[in-house]
Design a protein around this motif. Structure first.
Motif, PDB file in Angstrom:
ATOM      1  N   HIS A 174       0.849  -1.194   0.000  1.00 40.41           N
ATOM      2  CA  HIS A 174       0.000   0.000   0.000  1.00 40.41           C
ATOM      3  C   HIS A 174       0.878   1.235   0.000  1.00 40.41           C
ATOM      4  O   HIS A 174       1.927   1.269   0.655  1.00 40.41           O
ATOM      5  N   ALA A 230       0.466   5.784  -0.219  1.00 36.48           N
ATOM      6  CA  ALA A 230      -0.416   6.948  -0.227  1.00 36.48           C
ATOM      7  C   ALA A 230       0.396   8.181  -0.587  1.00 36.48           C
ATOM      8  O   ALA A 230       1.575   8.295  -0.239  1.00 36.48           O
ATOM      9  N   GLN A 252      -4.133   6.998  -3.217  1.00 34.08           N
ATOM     10  CA  GLN A 252      -3.487   5.811  -2.673  1.00 34.08           C
ATOM     11  C   GLN A 252      -3.586   4.664  -3.669  1.00 34.08           C
ATOM     12  O   GLN A 252      -4.372   4.716  -4.631  1.00 34.08           O
ATOM     13  N   GLU A 262     -15.262   7.822   0.371  1.00 32.32           N
ATOM     14  CA  GLU A 262     -13.819   8.071   0.448  1.00 32.32           C
ATOM     15  C   GLU A 262     -13.102   6.801   0.035  1.00 32.32           C
ATOM     16  O   GLU A 262     -13.714   5.730  -0.066  1.00 32.32           O
ATOM     17  N   SER A 263     -11.794   6.913  -0.188  1.00 29.02           N
ATOM     18  CA  SER A 263     -11.027   5.750  -0.631  1.00 29.02           C
ATOM     19  C   SER A 263     -10.441   4.955   0.521  1.00 29.02           C
ATOM     20  O   SER A 263      -9.857   3.896   0.292  1.00 29.02           O
ATOM     21  N   SER A 264     -10.558   5.434   1.763  1.00 22.33           N
ATOM     22  CA  SER A 264      -9.838   4.827   2.884  1.00 22.33           C
ATOM     23  C   SER A 264     -10.699   3.996   3.823  1.00 22.33           C
ATOM     24  O   SER A 264     -10.242   3.627   4.898  1.00 22.33           O
ATOM     25  N   TRP A 265     -11.913   3.669   3.445  1.00 21.18           N
ATOM     26  CA  TRP A 265     -12.771   2.929   4.361  1.00 21.18           C
ATOM     27  C   TRP A 265     -13.286   1.686   3.652  1.00 21.18           C
ATOM     28  O   TRP A 265     -12.512   0.778   3.361  1.00 21.18           O
ATOM     29  N   GLN A 299     -11.509   0.863   0.160  1.00 20.10           N
ATOM     30  CA  GLN A 299     -10.166   0.301   0.129  1.00 20.10           C
ATOM     31  C   GLN A 299     -10.183  -1.206   0.370  1.00 20.10           C
ATOM     32  O   GLN A 299      -9.288  -1.921  -0.096  1.00 20.10           O
ATOM     33  N   ASP A 343      -9.416  10.599  -3.343  1.00 20.98           N
ATOM     34  CA  ASP A 343     -10.568  11.203  -2.666  1.00 20.98           C
ATOM     35  C   ASP A 343     -10.981  12.436  -3.450  1.00 20.98           C
ATOM     36  O   ASP A 343     -10.158  13.325  -3.703  1.00 20.98           O
ATOM     37  N   GLY A 352     -12.941  12.562   2.236  1.00 22.88           N
ATOM     38  CA  GLY A 352     -11.785  11.878   2.783  1.00 22.88           C
ATOM     39  C   GLY A 352     -10.699  12.844   3.202  1.00 22.88           C
ATOM     40  O   GLY A 352     -10.938  13.798   3.952  1.00 22.88           O
ATOM     41  N   SER A 401     -16.265   6.123  10.352  1.00 23.74           N
ATOM     42  CA  SER A 401     -15.121   6.728   9.670  1.00 23.74           C
ATOM     43  C   SER A 401     -14.898   8.148  10.168  1.00 23.74           C
ATOM     44  O   SER A 401     -15.823   8.968  10.146  1.00 23.74           O
TER      45      SER A 401
END
Length: 351
Positions: free
Chosen positions: A30, A32, A46, A69-72, A75, A92, A97, A225
């Motif tokens: 991963h 970012a 990311q 968002e891209s982080s929850w 992803q 995002d 995000g 989140s």
């Protein structure tokens, strides 16, 4: 292959693991980063890639929806695709995000065009790190579906590096469900309100998580989140979302890339009839529509057996199209049809 959401809990998408432990468990790396777009907004990005010896068979760019968002949750789907052999990237959108907000207003999108341009710029940059022959796909959810279609339709304008080999539209916002629109007469007064007070939160729609995630603990996870904004859309944003729906509807015939549409039969956020119309009118020779009876807007928010059904269908489609694209690149003069049987397909999946 089990979707990683099965390991989450109501507080963390990674369950009891740290992010680093989670990625290592799934054999993905991963990273970012961020970039400044032409408006000076810092846009968070990311990516997830499979660790050796898993070969990379294609690229998937993820496009999230409104208030997402891209982080929850998204992803987790990115990790799911990466462990299956795809190099995956996401950003995002402005005000979502970890990306900067326009005028400091979270989730405010009075104009979708800069959002589309941000996606084109980042996705092309990500793809430039891989051989041009590697098949690449768009995967989208909700509003992200309309954005993905606009990426496809506007790519030439922005000088897109290469065309896309296909798009997955998951619960796509080609039209807003009548059950989710603001009540009369607010819908008809919206243009007046947006012109006078564009940032006023005057649209009393239902809470998106409440009507999107069928499983209660997943609904709680969505709300847990720290970057999620819960609130009514601003007048100008609501106007733009409705305008975007009209734009993509007017251009359905221009859509000509391979396409998989998956949609919950009980989706009360995005209109099922509109994706059915997209399926009918799109010029794509390779197109599949699957409506899952009884399922809600967020298909990852379903019970585990439903999640596995949907995402196994998606992975099968991505893998088969990646194989077809690779074969076509190796034999450019081949006259084979672009899909398994050369004809569009439509189906209703059992819940």
């Amino acid at each position: 292959m089990v979707h990683p959401v099965a390991e989450a809990n109501e507080q963390s998408p990674f369950g009891s693991l740290s992010p680093e432990e989670f990625y290592a468990k799934h054999s993905v790396s991963h990273s970012a980063s961020s970039f400044f777009d032409p408006r000076g907004l810092n846009i968070f990005t990311q990516s997830w890639t499979p660790l050796p010896p898993q070969p990379i068979i294609g690229i998937v760019a993820l496009v999230h929806g409104f208030t997402g968002e891209s982080s929850w949750f998204l992803q987790l789907t990115g990790v799911h695709f990466a462990k299956s052999g795809f190099a995956v990237c996401a950003l995002d959108h402005q005000g979502h995000g970890f990306s900067d907000s326009l005028d400091g207003l979270p989730t405010h999108i009075p104009d979708i065009r800069p959002v589309v341009d941000d996606c084109i710029a980042y996705f092309d940059s990500f793809r430039s790190g891989y051989p041009p022959s590697l098949p690449s796909f768009l995967y989208s959810e909700s509003l992200g579906g309309a954005i993905a279609l606009l990426i496809h339709l506007h790519g030439g304008r922005g000088g897109g590096r290469l065309p896309w080999n296909g798009v997955v539209l998951n619960g796509a916002m080609c039209g807003i469900s009548a059950k989710f629109k603001p009540p009369w007469p607010l819908e008809h007064l919206l243009s007046f309100v947006a012109a006078i007070v564009p940032t006023w939160r005057v649209i009393p729609t239902k809470s998106i998580p409440d009507v999107s995630f069928k499983v209660e603990w997943k609904r709680k996870l969505a709300l847990a989140s720290p970057r999620r904004i819960v609130g009514w859309p601003r007048a100008a944003t609501a106007m733009e979302l409705m305008r975007v729906c009209r734009e993509v509807q007017e251009r359905f015939e221009e859509v000509d890339l391979p396409m998989l549409i998956v949609h919950g039969g009980d989706d009360v956020v995005c209109d099922q009839a509109c994706v059915e119309e997209l399926y009918r009118r799109a010029s794509s020779k390779d197109k599949t529509l699957t409506i899952y009876p009884g399922m809600w807007h967020q298909l990852v928010g379903e019970p585990e057996e439903n999640v596995e059904q949907v995402f196994n269908d998606i992975l099968h489609w991505l893998r088969s199209r990646a194989e077809q694209a690779a074969a076509a690149a190796a034999a450019p003069n081949s006259l084979e049809p672009p899909n398994a049987n050369g004809t569009p397909t439509q189906q209703a999946a059992a819940a």
